[in-house]
Design a protein around this motif. Structure first.
Motif, PDB file in Angstrom:
ATOM      1  N   ARG A  48       0.857  -1.201  -0.031  1.00 52.90           N
ATOM      2  CA  ARG A  48      -0.163   0.001  -0.188  1.00 52.90           C
ATOM      3  C   ARG A  48       0.664   1.282  -0.230  1.00 52.90           C
ATOM      4  O   ARG A  48       1.690   1.121   0.754  1.00 52.90           O
ATOM      5  N   PHE A  49       0.508   1.684  -1.281  1.00 48.12           N
ATOM      6  CA  PHE A  49       1.249   3.657  -1.258  1.00 48.12           C
ATOM      7  C   PHE A  49       1.079   4.592  -1.030  1.00 48.12           C
ATOM      8  O   PHE A  49      -0.470   4.410  -1.695  1.00 48.12           O
ATOM      9  N   GLU A  50       0.674   6.164   0.516  1.00 51.00           N
ATOM     10  CA  GLU A  50       0.308   6.830   1.024  1.00 51.00           C
ATOM     11  C   GLU A  50       0.916   7.665   0.739  1.00 51.00           C
ATOM     12  O   GLU A  50       2.254   7.628   0.761  1.00 51.00           O
ATOM     13  N   CYS A  51       0.196   8.902  -0.500  1.00 51.00           N
ATOM     14  CA  CYS A  51       1.295   9.965  -0.015  1.00 51.00           C
ATOM     15  C   CYS A  51       0.786  10.782   0.595  1.00 51.00           C
ATOM     16  O   CYS A  51      -0.709  11.775   0.060  1.00 51.00           O
ATOM     17  N   ILE A  52       1.511  11.304   1.787  1.00 48.31           N
ATOM     18  CA  ILE A  52       1.124  12.132   2.791  1.00 48.31           C
ATOM     19  C   ILE A  52       1.394  13.903   2.540  1.00 48.31           C
ATOM     20  O   ILE A  52       0.026  14.527   2.308  1.00 48.31           O
ATOM     21  N   ALA A  53       1.722  13.822   1.676  1.00 43.18           N
ATOM     22  CA  ALA A  53       2.900  15.638   1.136  1.00 43.18           C
ATOM     23  C   ALA A  53       3.550  15.644  -0.054  1.00 43.18           C
ATOM     24  O   ALA A  53       4.383  14.343   0.610  1.00 43.18           O
ATOM     25  N   SER A  54       3.428  16.222  -1.126  1.00 44.10           N
ATOM     26  CA  SER A  54       4.024  16.226  -2.284  1.00 44.10           C
ATOM     27  C   SER A  54       3.956  18.222  -3.031  1.00 44.10           C
ATOM     28  O   SER A  54       3.289  18.316  -2.867  1.00 44.10           O
ATOM     29  N   ARG A  55       5.711  18.526  -2.640  1.00 47.20           N
ATOM     30  CA  ARG A  55       5.012  19.961  -3.105  1.00 47.20           C
ATOM     31  C   ARG A  55       4.408  19.701  -4.526  1.00 47.20           C
ATOM     32  O   ARG A  55       4.135  21.013  -5.161  1.00 47.20           O
ATOM     33  N   SER A  56       4.472  18.380  -5.512  1.00 47.27           N
ATOM     34  CA  SER A  56       4.341  18.534  -6.809  1.00 47.27           C
ATOM     35  C   SER A  56       2.981  18.607  -6.898  1.00 47.27           C
ATOM     36  O   SER A  56       2.187  18.464  -8.043  1.00 47.27           O
ATOM     37  N   GLN A  91      -2.814   0.292  -3.826  1.00 42.87           N
ATOM     38  CA  GLN A  91      -2.501  -1.363  -3.512  1.00 42.87           C
ATOM     39  C   GLN A  91      -2.238  -1.915  -4.631  1.00 42.87           C
ATOM     40  O   GLN A  91      -3.200  -1.833  -5.355  1.00 42.87           O
ATOM     41  N   PHE A  92      -1.078  -2.703  -4.825  1.00 45.75           N
ATOM     42  CA  PHE A  92      -0.826  -3.592  -5.610  1.00 45.75           C
ATOM     43  C   PHE A  92      -0.586  -4.904  -4.354  1.00 45.75           C
ATOM     44  O   PHE A  92      -0.017  -5.296  -3.863  1.00 45.75           O
ATOM     45  N   LYS A  93      -1.223  -6.210  -5.367  1.00 46.70           N
ATOM     46  CA  LYS A  93      -0.696  -7.638  -4.472  1.00 46.70           C
ATOM     47  C   LYS A  93       0.193  -8.575  -5.285  1.00 46.70           C
ATOM     48  O   LYS A  93       0.324  -9.617  -4.674  1.00 46.70           O
ATOM     49  N   ASP A  94       0.758  -8.235  -6.764  1.00 47.08           N
ATOM     50  CA  ASP A  94       1.015  -8.863  -7.476  1.00 47.08           C
ATOM     51  C   ASP A  94       2.562  -8.637  -7.446  1.00 47.08           C
ATOM     52  O   ASP A  94       3.711  -8.900  -8.127  1.00 47.08           O
ATOM     53  N   LEU A  95       3.448  -8.197  -6.533  1.00 52.50           N
ATOM     54  CA  LEU A  95       4.848  -7.598  -6.648  1.00 52.50           C
ATOM     55  C   LEU A  95       5.566  -8.497  -6.140  1.00 52.50           C
ATOM     56  O   LEU A  95       4.858  -9.435  -4.238  1.00 52.50           O
ATOM     57  N   PRO A  96       6.794  -8.738  -6.554  1.00 55.77           N
ATOM     58  CA  PRO A  96       7.473 -10.003  -5.764  1.00 55.77           C
ATOM     59  C   PRO A  96       7.889  -9.554  -4.148  1.00 55.77           C
ATOM     60  O   PRO A  96       7.824  -8.137  -4.180  1.00 55.77           O
ATOM     61  N   THR A  97       8.559 -10.510  -3.473  1.00 58.64           N
ATOM     62  CA  THR A  97       8.671 -10.210  -2.268  1.00 58.64           C
ATOM     63  C   THR A  97       9.915  -9.592  -2.150  1.00 58.64           C
ATOM     64  O   THR A  97      10.915  -9.735  -3.104  1.00 58.64           O
ATOM     65  N   GLY A  98      10.499  -8.658  -1.412  1.00 63.09           N
ATOM     66  CA  GLY A  98      10.993  -7.572  -1.076  1.00 63.09           C
ATOM     67  C   GLY A  98      11.734  -6.416  -2.915  1.00 63.09           C
ATOM     68  O   GLY A  98      12.798  -6.360  -2.473  1.00 63.09           O
ATOM     69  N   PHE A  99      10.977  -5.952  -2.934  1.00 63.04           N
ATOM     70  CA  PHE A  99      10.586  -5.417  -4.479  1.00 63.04           C
ATOM     71  C   PHE A  99      11.526  -4.097  -4.171  1.00 63.04           C
ATOM     72  O   PHE A  99      11.642  -3.159  -2.734  1.00 63.04           O
TER      73      PHE A  99
END
Length: 114
Positions: A48-56, A91-99
């Motif tokens: 799960r990737f969460e973007c909390i803040a970004s200047r762009s 979110q993604f569930k198909d990524l390899p372990t240790g990406f």
């Protein structure tokens, strides 16, 4: 008495079950203001990737094969490249372990600094 003992054993066995969890936070600031603030959590194979803040206004992610080093060129192509708006998650569930990952406030074709 036996049913009480079985219930206790069942409760203890459940308490011993732990989820596989990994958390990574990337945060950069300039003059006390967040220019990038991202949180990645992997729980039982779901990233799960969460973007909390970004200047762009977006966090740009580049996901790499586990054998690649984010600080160097890699012969293998990126697994995924995507952007997440501030306040949103992906979110993604198909990524390899240790990406591996690179995250930036601007889109990049490569992780390492040229």
């Amino acid at each position: 008495m036996r049913s009480l003992l079985l219930a206790c054993i069942a409760a203890l066995s459940l308490a011993g079950c732990e989820k596989s969890t990994e958390t990574s936070i990337t945060r950069t600031t300039a003059n006390g203001v967040d220019t990038l603030y991202s949180k990645r959590t992997v729980v039982d194979g779901v990233a799960r990737f969460e973007c909390i803040a970004s200047r762009s206004g977006q966090c740009h992610y580049l996901l790499l094969d586990p054998s690649c080093n984010p600080d160097a060129a890699c012969a293998k192509p990126p697994l995924r490249s995507f952007a997440v708006a501030v306040g949103a998650t992906q979110q993604f569930k198909d990524l390899p372990t240790g990406f591996r990952q690179c995250v930036s406030d601007v889109q990049k074709e490569q992780c390492h600094r040229d």
